[in-house]
Structures are given as structure tokens and as C-alpha cells.
Design a protein around this motif. Structure first.
Motif, mmCIF file in Angstrom:
data_model
loop_
_atom_site.group_PDB
_atom_site.id
_atom_site.type_symbol
_atom_site.label_atom_id
_atom_site.label_comp_id
_atom_site.label_asym_id
_atom_site.label_seq_id
_atom_site.Cartn_x
_atom_site.Cartn_y
_atom_site.Cartn_z
ATOM 1 N N VAL A 67 -8.216 -44.947 44.780
ATOM 2 C CA VAL A 67 -8.391 -45.772 43.807
ATOM 3 C C VAL A 67 -7.168 -46.822 43.716
ATOM 4 O O VAL A 67 -6.043 -46.270 43.524
ATOM 5 C CB VAL A 67 -7.919 -44.817 42.315
ATOM 6 N N GLY A 68 -7.533 -48.088 44.029
ATOM 7 C CA GLY A 68 -6.609 -49.019 44.123
ATOM 8 C C GLY A 68 -6.516 -50.113 42.872
ATOM 9 O O GLY A 68 -7.489 -50.201 42.021
ATOM 10 N N ALA A 69 -5.573 -50.812 42.822
ATOM 11 C CA ALA A 69 -5.713 -51.952 41.942
ATOM 12 C C ALA A 69 -6.913 -52.810 41.625
ATOM 13 O O ALA A 69 -7.275 -53.077 40.288
ATOM 14 C CB ALA A 69 -4.595 -52.964 42.013
ATOM 15 N N GLY A 70 -7.610 -53.047 42.768
ATOM 16 C CA GLY A 70 -8.854 -53.927 42.604
ATOM 17 C C GLY A 70 -9.682 -53.003 42.002
ATOM 18 O O GLY A 70 -10.830 -53.650 41.182
ATOM 19 N N ASP A 71 -9.891 -51.897 42.183
ATOM 20 C CA ASP A 71 -10.946 -50.957 41.668
ATOM 21 C C ASP A 71 -10.791 -50.862 40.091
ATOM 22 O O ASP A 71 -11.709 -50.647 39.403
ATOM 23 C CB ASP A 71 -10.810 -49.268 42.245
ATOM 24 N N LEU A 72 -9.420 -50.823 39.887
ATOM 25 C CA LEU A 72 -9.012 -50.724 38.362
ATOM 26 C C LEU A 72 -9.687 -51.874 37.783
ATOM 27 O O LEU A 72 -10.196 -52.084 36.350
ATOM 28 C CB LEU A 72 -7.763 -50.596 37.793
ATOM 29 N N VAL A 73 -9.543 -53.139 38.472
ATOM 30 C CA VAL A 73 -9.903 -54.412 37.724
ATOM 31 C C VAL A 73 -11.573 -54.503 37.643
ATOM 32 O O VAL A 73 -11.771 -54.865 36.534
ATOM 33 C CB VAL A 73 -9.184 -55.659 38.584
ATOM 34 N N ALA A 74 -12.039 -53.833 38.473
ATOM 35 C CA ALA A 74 -13.590 -53.769 38.415
ATOM 36 C C ALA A 74 -14.070 -53.252 37.175
ATOM 37 O O ALA A 74 -15.053 -53.345 36.521
ATOM 38 C CB ALA A 74 -14.128 -53.293 39.831
ATOM 39 N N THR A 75 -13.411 -51.876 36.993
ATOM 40 C CA THR A 75 -13.854 -51.078 35.929
ATOM 41 C C THR A 75 -13.428 -51.732 34.638
ATOM 42 O O THR A 75 -14.238 -51.643 33.721
ATOM 43 C CB THR A 75 -12.971 -49.685 36.130
ATOM 44 N N LEU A 76 -12.561 -52.292 34.616
ATOM 45 C CA LEU A 76 -11.867 -53.201 33.544
ATOM 46 C C LEU A 76 -13.041 -54.008 33.157
ATOM 47 O O LEU A 76 -13.304 -54.246 31.847
ATOM 48 C CB LEU A 76 -10.661 -53.695 33.368
ATOM 49 N N ILE A 77 -13.193 -54.851 34.064
ATOM 50 C CA ILE A 77 -14.339 -55.968 34.022
ATOM 51 C C ILE A 77 -15.578 -55.509 33.409
ATOM 52 O O ILE A 77 -16.443 -56.037 32.489
ATOM 53 C CB ILE A 77 -14.387 -56.820 35.124
ATOM 54 N N ALA A 78 -16.000 -54.355 34.012
ATOM 55 C CA ALA A 78 -17.432 -53.878 33.374
ATOM 56 C C ALA A 78 -17.344 -53.343 32.033
ATOM 57 O O ALA A 78 -18.213 -53.472 31.327
ATOM 58 C CB ALA A 78 -17.834 -52.412 34.252
ATOM 59 N N GLY A 79 -16.158 -52.795 31.751
ATOM 60 C CA GLY A 79 -15.941 -52.383 30.354
ATOM 61 C C GLY A 79 -15.996 -53.620 29.391
ATOM 62 O O GLY A 79 -16.337 -53.587 28.107
ATOM 63 N N SER A 80 -15.121 -54.602 29.884
ATOM 64 C CA SER A 80 -15.145 -55.765 29.093
ATOM 65 C C SER A 80 -16.530 -56.477 28.833
ATOM 66 O O SER A 80 -16.748 -57.155 27.847
ATOM 67 C CB SER A 80 -14.074 -56.725 29.425
ATOM 68 N N THR A 81 -17.253 -56.480 29.906
ATOM 69 C CA THR A 81 -18.416 -57.140 29.759
ATOM 70 C C THR A 81 -19.513 -56.430 29.355
ATOM 71 O O THR A 81 -20.508 -56.985 28.184
ATOM 72 C CB THR A 81 -19.003 -57.478 31.283
ATOM 73 N N PHE A 82 -19.607 -55.096 29.442
ATOM 74 C CA PHE A 82 -20.856 -54.444 28.949
ATOM 75 C C PHE A 82 -20.450 -53.231 28.017
ATOM 76 O O PHE A 82 -21.114 -52.449 27.327
ATOM 77 C CB PHE A 82 -21.595 -53.960 29.992
ATOM 78 N N GLY A 83 -19.029 -53.227 27.381
ATOM 79 C CA GLY A 83 -18.828 -51.896 26.722
ATOM 80 C C GLY A 83 -18.882 -50.896 27.300
ATOM 81 O O GLY A 83 -18.457 -50.481 28.486
ATOM 82 N N TYR A 84 -19.304 -49.830 26.587
ATOM 83 C CA TYR A 84 -19.456 -48.467 27.250
ATOM 84 C C TYR A 84 -20.660 -48.056 27.844
ATOM 85 O O TYR A 84 -20.969 -47.273 28.203
ATOM 86 C CB TYR A 84 -19.362 -47.474 26.023
ATOM 87 N N THR A 85 -21.661 -49.138 27.845
ATOM 88 C CA THR A 85 -22.995 -49.050 28.284
ATOM 89 C C THR A 85 -22.945 -48.377 29.753
ATOM 90 O O THR A 85 -23.952 -47.687 30.008
ATOM 91 C CB THR A 85 -23.732 -50.401 28.369
ATOM 92 N N LEU A 86 -21.998 -48.807 30.568
ATOM 93 C CA LEU A 86 -22.090 -48.345 31.996
ATOM 94 C C LEU A 86 -21.234 -47.039 32.314
ATOM 95 O O LEU A 86 -20.923 -46.615 33.445
ATOM 96 C CB LEU A 86 -21.567 -49.666 33.069
ATOM 97 N N LEU A 87 -21.036 -46.180 31.194
ATOM 98 C CA LEU A 87 -19.999 -45.054 31.135
ATOM 99 C C LEU A 87 -20.809 -43.976 32.036
ATOM 100 O O LEU A 87 -20.072 -43.500 33.106
ATOM 101 C CB LEU A 87 -19.932 -44.436 29.969
ATOM 102 N N TRP A 88 -22.041 -43.875 32.280
ATOM 103 C CA TRP A 88 -22.709 -43.023 32.833
ATOM 104 C C TRP A 88 -22.802 -43.337 34.357
ATOM 105 O O TRP A 88 -22.476 -42.306 35.361
ATOM 106 C CB TRP A 88 -24.295 -43.229 32.683
ATOM 107 N N ALA A 89 -22.573 -44.539 34.719
ATOM 108 C CA ALA A 89 -22.652 -45.102 36.204
ATOM 109 C C ALA A 89 -20.949 -44.460 36.813
ATOM 110 O O ALA A 89 -21.118 -44.132 37.888
ATOM 111 C CB ALA A 89 -22.616 -46.542 36.204
#
Length: 437
Positions: A35-57
Motif C-alpha cells: 500500500v503506497g501513497a499512489g494507491d491511497l490517492v487512487a482510492t481517495l479519487i474513487a471516493g471523491s468521484t463516486f462516493g460510497y458506490t465502489l466500496l464493494w470493489a
């Protein structure tokens, strides 16, 4: 507690009487490294773009990583051979791929890891030396730490770093007051318009790197070298990736609550976490922002020293295998005390330390130069192919006569590894398409 038993060759090995939380360690190391910094940003962007919708992923991604790491660990314990021994048995093409990959990838990754570790330090101490100076300092500290310490100390430091990461990220997630109803609804598999690549990236990206292949080397360094440790390895692996899953969910919550509702966009890459630090300061004050930057540093530096240690172990094994082949020797015997000694000796071997130097000093030049175009392309292509390579070769190895019958893949393992392989092939194609040819 552990029992000491005698093998057929007269050697003694230690085997646990039962699975126990006290043995956990290598899984934490591989999860923290992956788990690197880039992974955290990718997860943040997913949350900021789609909210909780992709939590299952994020949940599915956790299960995929458990399956992959378990397969790598099972190969090491069931056969008494390293993963590179297995790859070499599949043909010379694996040796060619790995030899090119480990050289090019290490060169570029070294600069990336040092820069990522330096970013939060610069943000915490803006009046100090610049990014490049701090990057060199973190690289040299990582080199010295891995050079002079064996696995036991390395594991303790990695555990401390992931504890810092976990506590701070969970604290921030609680501060942003998650919507429990919306988060539970996010467990239903839904694909909003334009979310396919985000979804695949979320499943495949977080915690998925070459360090997953290093898991077997870390369990050997821990002293686990035969199938008597299988239950312990599985508990270790599951506990580590469940922790990672909670970590990823917390980052998605932060993205959904703090960024999605405010329509705040982050810079892509590691610098996105600096953006988040600014947002946290505006919302909760300087103390919370500084705490987050400390967590950012723990995330980045754990990945740095994890790669410095784990991939150097793999490289040392790679060189050992080449030497044995030239000498006409075979693989090391399985499940013996000599294997434990061999795993420890790798940390002091010339190839291990040579690769440590390769990860540290040549990449420093990249910190002061623009990355050469051809190197960027080669790095992107080789890196994109690694996770499909890992998933598909594990299927091959663990369904063959190379693995004892009782430890070969069952239906569930084959389904999970095949799904992971297909996922990573799709991500590979997408990554190659995005490379600036």
C-alpha cells in the motif's frame, strides 16, 4: 507454542502446535509494503468521484490479494522451494522477463519511492531542504536500515509503521463522520457510468505489487519453511489483508465525505495527499493535517524499506539460482534447517546488498534529471505485465506435479487466481494504452 520435530534427513525444524496471533508478521510486512501513497490517492479519487458506490470493489480487492498472497506462501511452504525456483522451472522465458524487469523496475521505482517519502517531510518542514535533498536522505536511511538489520528488526519497524498508518487514517475517517447508511449501500455491486476503470483499479491496484511475490521470501526469513506452518501463514495473510481492507475503506470514506460532497479534486499521484492535507487543515485544523502527513510518511517509507528488503531477497535468490544452474546443481532441499539458514544468509549476501545499492544510488540521478522517455515506456510495460505474470504462473505451478497433491489448488483457489489473472490482464492492457509512446 511450537514443537521441534526431526525430518527424514536428521535435521530439526520448528512447527507450531496450533495457529496463533502471536506468529503474525510477514503478512503485515507485505500489506504495508504494497500500500503506497499512489494507491491511497487512487482510492481517495474513487471516493471523491463516486462516493460510497465502489466500496464493494475495495472488499473484493482485499479478497483477491488474500488469494494471491496465500498462493505464493503455499508454494514456498508446500514445496520447500522459492518462487523463483518455480518460475525457472517453467522455462527460460521467465528468467529473461524477470532479469529485465528487476533491473529497469528497480531503477525507476527507487527514485519514485524516495520522492514519495520526501513529499510529506517537505510539507511538514517547508523551510528545510528541498524535495530532492529529502528524497536522497530517505533513500540513504532506508539503505542503512536494511543493510544493518535482519528480518526480525525489519518486521518490528514495519509493524510500527503500519500501526501509525492505520491509527491516523482511521482517526481521520472517524473525524469526517461517515454516513453508515450510504456506506452499507456501497457494498451492493453497482457500476455507475464511467466507473469501470476506477473499479478495476480499486480491485487490482491497492496492495498489489511485486512485493506480493516477496511474501514467500518473508515467511522463510521468519523461519517458516515447511507445510507445518500452513495454518499460521493463512492466519497471518488473512489478518494482514483484512487490516488493509479496513485501511482502504477508511480512505474511501475520507474521499466520499470530505471531497465528494465538496466537489474537491485532487492532483493525481502522490502529490494528491498533499492536497488532502490542505483540505484537512481547512476543515479540522493544523494538528489533524500534520498527523495525516505523518501517516503519509509512514505509508511511503514503509513501502520504500519493504521494497528495499523484499525485492533484494528475490534478487539474491535469482542470482543463487543462476549460480546453481551454471554449476549443474539442483534446488535446495525442502523443509530443512539448512533452508532457514539460507533465508537468513541472503540478507548478508553480496547479491542482496548489490541490489540494495542499485535501488538507492543510480535512482538518485533520476531525482535531478527528467526521466528518459524510453525508460518510462519500458518501466510501464514491464510493470503492467508483472501482476498477470504472478497470478497466471501461480495457477500453473500450483496445479502441476511440482506441488504435493494435498497442497495443490482446489476449486476456490483456481477460481480466485483465474479471476485475478483476468483482472490484471485487463488492467495491463489499460496501463499499456496509457503509456506515452
Amino acid at each position: 507454542m511450537a514443537d521441534t520435530v526431526e525430518t527424514g534427513s536428521g535435521d530439526t525444524v520448528s512447527r507450531p502446535r496450533k495457529s496463533s496471533w502471536t506468529y503474525i508478521g510477514p503478512g503485515i510486512v507485505v500489506a504495508a509494503t504494497g500500500v503506497g501513497a499512489g494507491d491511497l490517492v487512487a482510492t481517495l479519487i474513487a471516493g471523491s468521484t463516486f462516493g460510497y458506490t465502489l466500496l464493494w470493489a475495495a472488499v473484493i480487492g482485499c479478497v483477491v490479494k488474500i488469494s494471491l498472497a496465500e498462493a505464493a506462501g503455499r508454494w514456498h511452504l508446500a514445496t520447500g522451494r522459492t518462487l523463483f525456483d518455480g518460475w525457472a522451472g517453467l522455462g527460460g522465458w521467465t528468467t529473461v522477463y524477470f532479469s529485465v524487469y528487476v533491473v529497469v523496475w528497480g531503477f525507476v521505482y527507487g527514485a519514485t519511492a524516495m520522492s514519495s517519502s520526501a513529499l510529506p517531510i517537505v510539507a511538514l518542514f517547508p523551510d528545510g531542504p528541498g524535495l530532492r535533498v529529502w528524497a536522497v536522505v530517505t533513500g540513504l536511511i532506508g539503505l542503512a536500515f536494511v543493510w544493518f538489520n535482519r528480518y526480525a528488526v525489519f518486521e518490528k519497524v514495519m509493524t510500527a509503521l503500519i500501526a501509525v498508518m492505520f491509527v491516523i487514517v482511521m482517526y481521520v475517517a472517524i473525524r469526517v463522520a461517515p454516513d453508515l447508511g450510504a456506506s452499507l449501500a456501497g457494498l451492493a455491486p453497482v457500476l455507475p457510468d464511467g466507473s469501470l476503470l476506477y473499479t478495476l483499479g480499486l480491485i487490482g491496484g491497492v496492495g498489489g505489487t511485486i512485493t506480493m511475490a516477496a511474501y514467500g521470501y518473508w515467511i522463510n526469513a521468519k523461519g517458516w519453511t515447511d507445510s507445518g506452518w500452513m495454518k499460521v501463514m493463512r492466519l497471518d495473510n488473512r489478518a494482514a489483508y483484512l487490516t488493509t481492507g479496513l485501511f482502504v475503506v477508511a480512505m474511501l470514506v475520507i474521499g466520499a465525505e470530505l471531497l465528494h460532497s465538496s466537489r474537491i479534486a485532487l492532483t493525481s499521484g502522490d502529490r494528491g495527499l498533499i492536497d488532502l492535507g490542505t483540505v484537512l487543515e481547512d476543515r479540522f485544523g493544523a494538528t489533524t493535517a500534520k498527523l495525516f502527513l505523518v501517516g503519509f510518511f509512514a505509508t511511503s517509507f514503509s513501502s520504500l524499506i519493504g521494497v528495499w528488503h523484499g525485492v533484494s531477497l528475490m534478487f539474491a535468490d535469482f542470482v543463487e539460482r543462476m549460480r546453481r544452474d551454471r554449476a549443474g546443481g539442483g534446488a535446495e532441499p525442502a523443509g530443512t534447517a539448512q533452508e532457514v539458514a539460507a533465508a537468513g544468509d541472503r540478507e548478508r549476501s553480496v547479491p542482496f546488498r548489490a541490489y540494495l545499492l542499485w535501488l538507492t544510488f543510480p535512482p538518485i540521478a533520476l531525482l535531478f534529471l527528467d526521466e528518459p522517455f524510453g525508460l518510462v515506456v519500458a518501466y510501464g510495460v514491464l510493470g503492467a505485465f508483472f501482476m498477470p505474470f504472478l497470478a497466471l504462473t501461480l495457477i500453473w505451478l500450483l496445479n502441476s506435479e511440482r506441488t504435493p497433491p494435498e497442497w495443490r489448488n482446489g476449486m476456490l483457489s483456481n477460481v480466485m487466481l483465474a479471476a485475478a489473472g483476468l483482472l490484471f490482464v485487463v488492467l495491463c492492457v489499460q496501463q499499456v494504452r496509457e503509456i506515452p509512446w
